[in-house]
Design a protein around this motif. Sequence first.
Motif, PDB file in Angstrom:
ATOM      1  N   THR A  45     -40.704  32.482  14.583  1.00  0.00           N
ATOM      2  CA  THR A  45     -40.529  31.915  13.243  1.00  0.00           C
ATOM      3  C   THR A  45     -39.320  30.982  13.237  1.00  0.00           C
ATOM      4  O   THR A  45     -38.391  31.146  14.038  1.00  0.00           O
ATOM      5  N   ILE A  46     -39.327  30.037  12.318  1.00  0.00           N
ATOM      6  CA  ILE A  46     -38.205  29.110  12.195  1.00  0.00           C
ATOM      7  C   ILE A  46     -36.930  29.841  11.764  1.00  0.00           C
ATOM      8  O   ILE A  46     -35.886  29.694  12.407  1.00  0.00           O
ATOM      9  N   ASP A  69     -33.008  25.705  13.130  1.00  0.00           N
ATOM     10  CA  ASP A  69     -34.327  25.550  13.727  1.00  0.00           C
ATOM     11  C   ASP A  69     -35.151  24.844  12.677  1.00  0.00           C
ATOM     12  O   ASP A  69     -34.921  25.017  11.469  1.00  0.00           O
ATOM     13  N   SER A  70     -36.038  24.020  13.122  1.00  0.00           N
ATOM     14  CA  SER A  70     -36.820  23.244  12.175  1.00  0.00           C
ATOM     15  C   SER A  70     -38.195  22.995  12.756  1.00  0.00           C
ATOM     16  O   SER A  70     -38.429  23.167  13.951  1.00  0.00           O
ATOM     17  N   GLY A  71     -39.084  22.601  11.883  1.00  0.00           N
ATOM     18  CA  GLY A  71     -40.421  22.315  12.331  1.00  0.00           C
ATOM     19  C   GLY A  71     -41.164  21.456  11.338  1.00  0.00           C
ATOM     20  O   GLY A  71     -40.802  21.376  10.163  1.00  0.00           O
ATOM     21  N   LEU A  72     -42.192  20.826  11.835  1.00  0.00           N
ATOM     22  CA  LEU A  72     -43.109  20.035  11.029  1.00  0.00           C
ATOM     23  C   LEU A  72     -44.342  20.881  10.784  1.00  0.00           C
ATOM     24  O   LEU A  72     -44.922  21.431  11.726  1.00  0.00           O
ATOM     25  N   GLU A  73     -44.730  21.012   9.524  1.00  0.00           N
ATOM     26  CA  GLU A  73     -45.907  21.805   9.158  1.00  0.00           C
ATOM     27  C   GLU A  73     -46.930  20.890   8.507  1.00  0.00           C
ATOM     28  O   GLU A  73     -46.656  20.297   7.458  1.00  0.00           O
ATOM     29  N   GLY A  82     -45.400  23.524  13.493  1.00  0.00           N
ATOM     30  CA  GLY A  82     -44.543  24.646  13.105  1.00  0.00           C
ATOM     31  C   GLY A  82     -43.455  24.959  14.103  1.00  0.00           C
ATOM     32  O   GLY A  82     -42.697  24.086  14.525  1.00  0.00           O
ATOM     33  N   VAL A  83     -43.393  26.223  14.513  1.00  0.00           N
ATOM     34  CA  VAL A  83     -42.337  26.673  15.426  1.00  0.00           C
ATOM     35  C   VAL A  83     -42.449  25.991  16.797  1.00  0.00           C
ATOM     36  O   VAL A  83     -41.487  25.952  17.557  1.00  0.00           O
ATOM     37  N   ARG A 116     -39.437  21.537   7.608  1.00  0.00           N
ATOM     38  CA  ARG A 116     -38.692  22.703   7.147  1.00  0.00           C
ATOM     39  C   ARG A 116     -37.539  22.938   8.128  1.00  0.00           C
ATOM     40  O   ARG A 116     -37.742  22.914   9.341  1.00  0.00           O
ATOM     41  N   ALA A 117     -36.351  23.148   7.597  1.00  0.00           N
ATOM     42  CA  ALA A 117     -35.183  23.466   8.427  1.00  0.00           C
ATOM     43  C   ALA A 117     -34.501  24.698   7.872  1.00  0.00           C
ATOM     44  O   ALA A 117     -34.382  24.853   6.658  1.00  0.00           O
ATOM     45  N   VAL A 118     -34.064  25.568   8.756  1.00  0.00           N
ATOM     46  CA  VAL A 118     -33.281  26.734   8.374  1.00  0.00           C
ATOM     47  C   VAL A 118     -32.012  26.730   9.213  1.00  0.00           C
ATOM     48  O   VAL A 118     -32.073  26.619  10.444  1.00  0.00           O
TER      49      VAL A 118
END
Length: 192
Positions: A45-46, A69-73, A82-83, A116-118
Amino acid sequence: MKSLCFATNNAHKIEEVAHALGGAFQILTLAEIGCTDELPETTGTIPGNSRQKARYVADHFQIDCFADDSGLEVDALNGEPGVDTAYYSGTRDHAKNNAFLLQKMEGIANRRARFRAVITLIKGDKEHQFEGIVEGQIATEPRGTGGFGYDPIFIPEGHEQTFGELGLDVKNTLSHRAKAVQQLVQFLGNQG
């Protein structure tokens, strides 16, 4: 000036975050703290990967740090990449990842997507997470040479240009990472 380690080896991310922080904090790189280890990203998971990287640096180097961590969904691809965003085509090559995604999107009308970035901050014995999301859509072909990763094929909501065309100053007001960094900066500012 207060310093924090940004647990990444990605020079583009360091440049973006340092720009967003505007000199409020000295950002130390992994190399500057003597970390040459490959940081673990095995949670699936991100948010989990962000926490895992920050925890690794804090535990092994006893330093306040943050990791992202980030991803394109992509909606039409059930949240992919995603991840797996960085290695979507099986390699870290940005152009190959973009081409692979565009190939999978051929003939698909629904081009909705989000970045999405966390960010996980570990300061002392406390841990905090900050999330940023930017909605948009996937372009039909790469446009622009700015940014990195999927920037040439991502059009943020409310714009007609890709992140690759908009430039760093504009991207830093819109991007998922910028939104998460703004929350981080606000939190750090409130800590006194």
